[in-house]
Scaffold this motif. Sequence first.
Motif, PDB file in Angstrom:
ATOM      1  N   ARG A 119       0.804  -1.217   0.000  1.00  0.00           N
ATOM      2  CA  ARG A 119       0.000   0.000   0.000  1.00  0.00           C
ATOM      3  C   ARG A 119       0.842   1.275   0.000  1.00  0.00           C
ATOM      4  NH1 ARG A 119      -5.306  -1.013   0.434  1.00  0.00           N
ATOM      5  NH2 ARG A 119      -5.935  -3.083   1.160  1.00  0.00           N
ATOM      6  N   PRO A 120       1.899   1.384   0.822  1.00  0.00           N
ATOM      7  CA  PRO A 120       2.710   2.605   0.770  1.00  0.00           C
ATOM      8  C   PRO A 120       3.351   2.807  -0.606  1.00  0.00           C
ATOM      9  CG  PRO A 120       3.135   1.376   2.785  1.00  0.00           C
ATOM     10  CD  PRO A 120       2.333   0.478   1.915  1.00  0.00           C
ATOM     11  N   GLU A 121       3.858   1.709  -1.186  1.00  0.00           N
ATOM     12  CA  GLU A 121       4.488   1.799  -2.502  1.00  0.00           C
ATOM     13  C   GLU A 121       3.464   2.200  -3.569  1.00  0.00           C
ATOM     14  OE1 GLU A 121       6.453  -1.216  -5.837  1.00  0.00           O
ATOM     15  OE2 GLU A 121       6.053  -1.937  -3.802  1.00  0.00           O
TER      16      GLU A 121
ATOM     17  N   ALA B 220       0.633   3.855  -3.095  1.00  0.00           N
ATOM     18  CA  ALA B 220       0.213   5.234  -2.882  1.00  0.00           C
ATOM     19  C   ALA B 220       1.251   6.213  -3.427  1.00  0.00           C
ATOM     20  CB  ALA B 220      -0.025   5.484  -1.394  1.00  0.00           C
ATOM     21  N   ALA B 221       2.530   5.881  -3.239  1.00  0.00           N
ATOM     22  CA  ALA B 221       3.594   6.750  -3.742  1.00  0.00           C
ATOM     23  C   ALA B 221       3.578   6.805  -5.272  1.00  0.00           C
ATOM     24  CB  ALA B 221       4.950   6.251  -3.236  1.00  0.00           C
TER      25      ALA B 221
END
Length: 527
Positions: free
Chosen positions: A387-389, A391-392
């Motif tokens: 998810r962080p990747e 979103a980025a």
Amino acid sequence: MNPPVNPPMKSPVDENRVIATVTALTVEVDGRALVDRVSLRIRPGTVTALVGASGSGKTTTGLALFGEFPSGARVTGDVTVHGTRIGYVPQHPAAVLNPARRTGALLQDMARQQVRDLPRSRRRAAARQRVMEALADAQLSRSDDVLRRYPHQLSGGQQQRVVLAQALLLGARVIVADEPTTGQDALTRRRVVDQLAAVVRRGIAVLLLSHDLDVVRELADEVLVMRGGRVVEQGPAHRILDAPAHPWTRELLAAPRTLPYADPERTGSEVLTVSGLTARHRTGGARVPVLSVDRLTLRSGECLAVVGRSGSGKTTLARCLAGLHRDHGGQVLLDGTALPRSLRDRSRGQLAAVQYVFQDARAAFDEHRPVLDQVARTAVRLHGAGRPEAAAEARRVLTDLGLDERLVRGLPGRLSGGELQRAALARALLARPRVLICDEITSGLDPVTRRSLLDLLAGLIRGGNGMGVVLITHDLDTAAPATRVAVLDGGEVVEEGPRGQILTAPRHPFTVSLLDASQRGRTAARP
């Protein structure tokens, strides 16, 4: 006020008489002005056009004639309708037609109200005669066939003309036409123009809300150019359109894109091949053929434009390619490998490889979830990104497409139509597709937003990643910069080839008629 039982159908038109006025109208919602001190006058037998980008205040101004305003709006100024009825033809006419009633039954009920003062023995015949006259005035042919159908069995153009017939049946002397040519091919648009011109010749006034400047040029007597709720320029149509004074008007009138979307020298091998495709729709339990394509190809790094009138099969073809329409025979090959008919049977890699951008971007987003989250989900679902990747990556692509991070952290309702189309493109791009299918993505956009979106699409095609684009469009100006053009009519590809050949030296009569209708719309001006 009820109209007379027998209103005059062709009376002399006094163009100096004002039948509706808007004076210093301001409509505010939550402190934001949707319309800011707008004034206009409407006279019989004339066309007053409001033009501008989406969100400029055109529809809010038009609906003010009915006393309709957004919930919670603070309204100042004055709207006066001088003893006449007003009819409304919305952009999506199906929304105001009763889906459970046949067209004829609905119109007959309305007509009976108009002849209720006649002797009972004459009412039925008089009501039917009025219905026939209203349908004819609305440019509807084969009236009896239309009367037997339900609204969902009518084309969009027929639905629009039925709504116009309703307004004429009730004696409307002002017609508010809200984006009547949006999403229409050149031939259908030609018919809409003729239909409105016929209404005006009867002495009926038209308030035209439109971003289709070719239609405005043909019909309008007076033009008001709106931006951000304000009128930035107003005057006779010939002066505004031929010698605009305001920079925003000049930007709206700028020529369409002519530079090619793709670089012919960077075109690669066939990435998508359609062979022996026959698609069907279910109608009353029967499977009816609606599309037949012997062969159609798309190479990497090129743009194939698919054009044709409404109902010709363009969207059905696009949905077959994307696995959204499974009832078809033949093959769709991706890099030489057959794709399953249904997206449910396609692998994650195949889903990622063929991406679809819908015409109605707003309907393609969940209104209750932030745009950024919905775009990022593509990378999670199709590429297994964390998810962080994801979103980025979503923030990076959205920013590259000109969308501010603060904006996309909010819900879809905060974005304009053009902004949502960019977000839809970003969502598709996160899949890293080999084929991008764009289905009427410029339909409903004003000229400035349309040019911006098409320039963006050209940059994506020329980006060097080998992505091929199938561009479904009814607009020949949008199709003109494509590498190749395929023309559909009656569910068949009647002509296909390089854009220079198809758009300058067409061989098929339908292509000739399509180009002729488009050219007439572009050059004609009302005397």
